[in-house]
Design a protein around this motif. Structure first.
Motif, PDB file in Angstrom:
ATOM      1  N   SER A 119      28.382  35.141  41.185  1.00  0.00           N
ATOM      2  CA  SER A 119      27.490  33.988  41.303  1.00  0.00           C
ATOM      3  C   SER A 119      26.116  34.209  40.674  1.00  0.00           C
ATOM      4  O   SER A 119      25.397  33.252  40.424  1.00  0.00           O
ATOM      5  CB  SER A 119      27.287  33.645  42.778  1.00  0.00           C
ATOM      6  OG  SER A 119      26.560  34.676  43.425  1.00  0.00           O
ATOM      7  N   LYS A 120      25.750  35.482  40.470  1.00  0.00           N
ATOM      8  CA  LYS A 120      24.405  35.831  39.992  1.00  0.00           C
ATOM      9  C   LYS A 120      23.340  35.326  40.961  1.00  0.00           C
ATOM     10  O   LYS A 120      22.276  34.860  40.561  1.00  0.00           O
ATOM     11  CB  LYS A 120      24.164  35.303  38.592  1.00  0.00           C
ATOM     12  CG  LYS A 120      25.130  35.862  37.566  1.00  0.00           C
ATOM     13  CD  LYS A 120      24.875  35.293  36.202  1.00  0.00           C
ATOM     14  CE  LYS A 120      25.920  35.841  35.233  1.00  0.00           C
ATOM     15  NZ  LYS A 120      25.830  35.214  33.925  1.00  0.00           N
ATOM     16  N   ALA A 121      23.636  35.412  42.255  1.00  0.00           N
ATOM     17  CA  ALA A 121      22.709  34.951  43.291  1.00  0.00           C
ATOM     18  C   ALA A 121      21.438  35.788  43.276  1.00  0.00           C
ATOM     19  O   ALA A 121      21.484  37.008  43.139  1.00  0.00           O
ATOM     20  CB  ALA A 121      23.371  35.019  44.657  1.00  0.00           C
ATOM     21  N   LYS A 122      20.313  35.115  43.448  1.00  0.00           N
ATOM     22  CA  LYS A 122      19.016  35.788  43.474  1.00  0.00           C
ATOM     23  C   LYS A 122      18.590  36.184  44.886  1.00  0.00           C
ATOM     24  O   LYS A 122      17.702  36.988  45.063  1.00  0.00           O
ATOM     25  CB  LYS A 122      17.940  34.889  42.874  1.00  0.00           C
ATOM     26  CG  LYS A 122      18.053  34.714  41.392  1.00  0.00           C
ATOM     27  CD  LYS A 122      16.863  33.957  40.868  1.00  0.00           C
ATOM     28  CE  LYS A 122      16.920  33.831  39.363  1.00  0.00           C
ATOM     29  NZ  LYS A 122      15.756  33.101  38.848  1.00  0.00           N
ATOM     30  N   CYS A 123      19.217  35.569  45.887  1.00  0.00           N
ATOM     31  CA  CYS A 123      18.813  35.796  47.268  1.00  0.00           C
ATOM     32  C   CYS A 123      20.044  35.948  48.150  1.00  0.00           C
ATOM     33  O   CYS A 123      21.053  35.276  47.935  1.00  0.00           O
ATOM     34  CB  CYS A 123      17.953  34.621  47.743  1.00  0.00           C
ATOM     35  SG  CYS A 123      17.355  34.755  49.430  1.00  0.00           S
ATOM     36  N   PHE A 124      19.945  36.838  49.128  1.00  0.00           N
ATOM     37  CA  PHE A 124      21.008  37.041  50.110  1.00  0.00           C
ATOM     38  C   PHE A 124      20.390  36.880  51.482  1.00  0.00           C
ATOM     39  O   PHE A 124      19.368  37.492  51.794  1.00  0.00           O
ATOM     40  CB  PHE A 124      21.614  38.433  49.957  1.00  0.00           C
ATOM     41  CG  PHE A 124      22.786  38.686  50.865  1.00  0.00           C
ATOM     42  CD1 PHE A 124      24.032  38.196  50.543  1.00  0.00           C
ATOM     43  CD2 PHE A 124      22.637  39.404  52.033  1.00  0.00           C
ATOM     44  CE1 PHE A 124      25.133  38.422  51.373  1.00  0.00           C
ATOM     45  CE2 PHE A 124      23.720  39.639  52.869  1.00  0.00           C
ATOM     46  CZ  PHE A 124      24.965  39.143  52.536  1.00  0.00           C
ATOM     47  N   ILE A 125      21.010  36.037  52.310  1.00  0.00           N
ATOM     48  CA  ILE A 125      20.495  35.775  53.661  1.00  0.00           C
ATOM     49  C   ILE A 125      21.595  36.099  54.663  1.00  0.00           C
ATOM     50  O   ILE A 125      22.721  35.621  54.535  1.00  0.00           O
ATOM     51  CB  ILE A 125      20.081  34.294  53.809  1.00  0.00           C
ATOM     52  CG1 ILE A 125      19.041  33.919  52.753  1.00  0.00           C
ATOM     53  CG2 ILE A 125      19.544  34.029  55.216  1.00  0.00           C
ATOM     54  CD1 ILE A 125      18.738  32.441  52.675  1.00  0.00           C
ATOM     55  N   THR A 126      21.248  36.911  55.666  1.00  0.00           N
ATOM     56  CA  THR A 126      22.237  37.291  56.674  1.00  0.00           C
ATOM     57  C   THR A 126      21.553  37.713  57.968  1.00  0.00           C
ATOM     58  O   THR A 126      20.329  37.626  58.094  1.00  0.00           O
ATOM     59  CB  THR A 126      23.164  38.402  56.149  1.00  0.00           C
ATOM     60  OG1 THR A 126      24.287  38.515  57.001  1.00  0.00           O
ATOM     61  CG2 THR A 126      22.451  39.733  56.044  1.00  0.00           C
ATOM     62  N   ILE A 127      22.343  38.211  58.901  1.00  0.00           N
ATOM     63  CA  ILE A 127      21.848  38.723  60.173  1.00  0.00           C
ATOM     64  C   ILE A 127      21.833  40.252  60.111  1.00  0.00           C
ATOM     65  O   ILE A 127      22.411  40.850  59.208  1.00  0.00           O
ATOM     66  CB  ILE A 127      22.705  38.225  61.352  1.00  0.00           C
ATOM     67  CG1 ILE A 127      24.177  38.560  61.120  1.00  0.00           C
ATOM     68  CG2 ILE A 127      22.509  36.739  61.567  1.00  0.00           C
ATOM     69  CD1 ILE A 127      25.095  38.222  62.275  1.00  0.00           C
ATOM     70  N   ASP A 128      21.203  40.872  61.105  1.00  0.00           N
ATOM     71  CA  ASP A 128      21.033  42.325  61.081  1.00  0.00           C
ATOM     72  C   ASP A 128      22.336  43.111  61.106  1.00  0.00           C
ATOM     73  O   ASP A 128      22.412  44.209  60.581  1.00  0.00           O
ATOM     74  CB  ASP A 128      20.107  42.791  62.204  1.00  0.00           C
ATOM     75  CG  ASP A 128      20.503  42.278  63.573  1.00  0.00           C
ATOM     76  OD1 ASP A 128      21.501  41.542  63.668  1.00  0.00           O
ATOM     77  OD2 ASP A 128      19.813  42.619  64.539  1.00  0.00           O
ATOM     78  N   VAL A 129      23.385  42.550  61.673  1.00  0.00           N
ATOM     79  CA  VAL A 129      24.666  43.256  61.744  1.00  0.00           C
ATOM     80  C   VAL A 129      25.281  43.446  60.354  1.00  0.00           C
ATOM     81  O   VAL A 129      25.921  44.456  60.074  1.00  0.00           O
ATOM     82  CB  VAL A 129      25.650  42.484  62.662  1.00  0.00           C
ATOM     83  CG1 VAL A 129      27.021  43.117  62.665  1.00  0.00           C
ATOM     84  CG2 VAL A 129      25.094  42.395  64.066  1.00  0.00           C
ATOM     85  N   LEU A 130      25.071  42.480  59.459  1.00  0.00           N
ATOM     86  CA  LEU A 130      25.667  42.541  58.124  1.00  0.00           C
ATOM     87  C   LEU A 130      24.743  43.136  57.063  1.00  0.00           C
ATOM     88  O   LEU A 130      25.169  43.357  55.932  1.00  0.00           O
ATOM     89  CB  LEU A 130      26.110  41.146  57.695  1.00  0.00           C
ATOM     90  CG  LEU A 130      27.237  40.564  58.539  1.00  0.00           C
ATOM     91  CD1 LEU A 130      27.451  39.106  58.212  1.00  0.00           C
ATOM     92  CD2 LEU A 130      28.506  41.346  58.325  1.00  0.00           C
ATOM     93  N   ALA A 131      23.503  43.392  57.412  1.00  0.00           N
ATOM     94  CA  ALA A 131      22.550  43.941  56.454  1.00  0.00           C
ATOM     95  C   ALA A 131      23.003  45.283  55.857  1.00  0.00           C
ATOM     96  O   ALA A 131      22.866  45.495  54.646  1.00  0.00           O
ATOM     97  CB  ALA A 131      21.174  44.069  57.087  1.00  0.00           C
ATOM     98  N   PRO A 132      23.562  46.205  56.644  1.00  0.00           N
ATOM     99  CA  PRO A 132      24.013  47.471  56.054  1.00  0.00           C
ATOM    100  C   PRO A 132      25.090  47.298  54.988  1.00  0.00           C
ATOM    101  O   PRO A 132      25.144  48.064  54.022  1.00  0.00           O
ATOM    102  CB  PRO A 132      24.561  48.259  57.250  1.00  0.00           C
ATOM    103  CG  PRO A 132      23.872  47.693  58.438  1.00  0.00           C
ATOM    104  CD  PRO A 132      23.673  46.240  58.113  1.00  0.00           C
ATOM    105  N   ALA A 133      25.930  46.285  55.130  1.00  0.00           N
ATOM    106  CA  ALA A 133      26.970  46.034  54.125  1.00  0.00           C
ATOM    107  C   ALA A 133      26.335  45.697  52.785  1.00  0.00           C
ATOM    108  O   ALA A 133      26.770  46.193  51.734  1.00  0.00           O
ATOM    109  CB  ALA A 133      27.886  44.902  54.575  1.00  0.00           C
ATOM    110  N   LEU A 134      25.299  44.876  52.792  1.00  0.00           N
ATOM    111  CA  LEU A 134      24.620  44.556  51.537  1.00  0.00           C
ATOM    112  C   LEU A 134      23.866  45.766  51.005  1.00  0.00           C
ATOM    113  O   LEU A 134      23.907  46.041  49.812  1.00  0.00           O
ATOM    114  CB  LEU A 134      23.658  43.382  51.692  1.00  0.00           C
ATOM    115  CG  LEU A 134      22.873  43.106  50.404  1.00  0.00           C
ATOM    116  CD1 LEU A 134      23.780  42.549  49.320  1.00  0.00           C
ATOM    117  CD2 LEU A 134      21.707  42.219  50.627  1.00  0.00           C
ATOM    118  N   ASP A 135      23.196  46.479  51.885  1.00  0.00           N
ATOM    119  CA  ASP A 135      22.434  47.654  51.443  1.00  0.00           C
ATOM    120  C   ASP A 135      23.319  48.662  50.718  1.00  0.00           C
ATOM    121  O   ASP A 135      22.866  49.329  49.790  1.00  0.00           O
ATOM    122  CB  ASP A 135      21.740  48.318  52.640  1.00  0.00           C
ATOM    123  CG  ASP A 135      20.537  47.526  53.119  1.00  0.00           C
ATOM    124  OD1 ASP A 135      19.981  46.733  52.333  1.00  0.00           O
ATOM    125  OD2 ASP A 135      20.153  47.694  54.286  1.00  0.00           O
TER     126      ASP A 135
END
Length: 121
Positions: free
Chosen positions: A75-91
């Motif tokens: 998607s070439k997304a510029k922003c990712f929005i989530t909750i604290d539980v899923l933050a490590p997956a993005l990191d």
């Protein structure tokens, strides 16, 4: 349970729209990958995106790190929005996603290298 009338939702959505387009630099046509459960903030982020022409890419909270990476790259997304539980997956995959500029977390707690939605609001 949170209840907003139309006027309150309009005011809050304008405030969030200014927040997203101001310091975060999101513009019409930019993409945002939003992985949130059924929480009131979902509306406080969806309505402003629609107001400003930012493209919302919704995702289920069951996405894995690899799923998130694939969606961000495609998607070439510029922003990712989530909750604290899923933050490590993005990191764990953020370094592979060269278009990602902003990580926004909807949480009571803070996280390094993430902007906190509640604090910004």
């Amino acid at each position: 349970e949170i209840k907003w009338n139309f006027e309150e939702l309009g005011f809050l959505s304008q405030k969030v729209a200014n927040m997203l387009s101001g310091p975060h630099g999101l513009q019409r046509g930019d993409r945002v990958l939003m992985v949130l459960p059924r929480i009131p903030e979902w509306w406080l982020l969806n309505v402003p995106c629609m107001r400003t022409g930012v493209i919302i890419i919704p995702g289920t909270t069951q996405l894995t790190a690899q799923d998130i990476c694939c969606r961000l790259l495609a998607s070439k997304a510029k922003c990712f929005i989530t909750i604290d539980v899923l933050a490590p997956a993005l990191d764990s995959v953020a370094s592979k996603c060269q278009f990602l500029k902003t990580k926004l977390i909807v949480s009571e707690s803070s996280r390094t290298e993430w902007l906190n939605f509640s604090d910004l609001l």
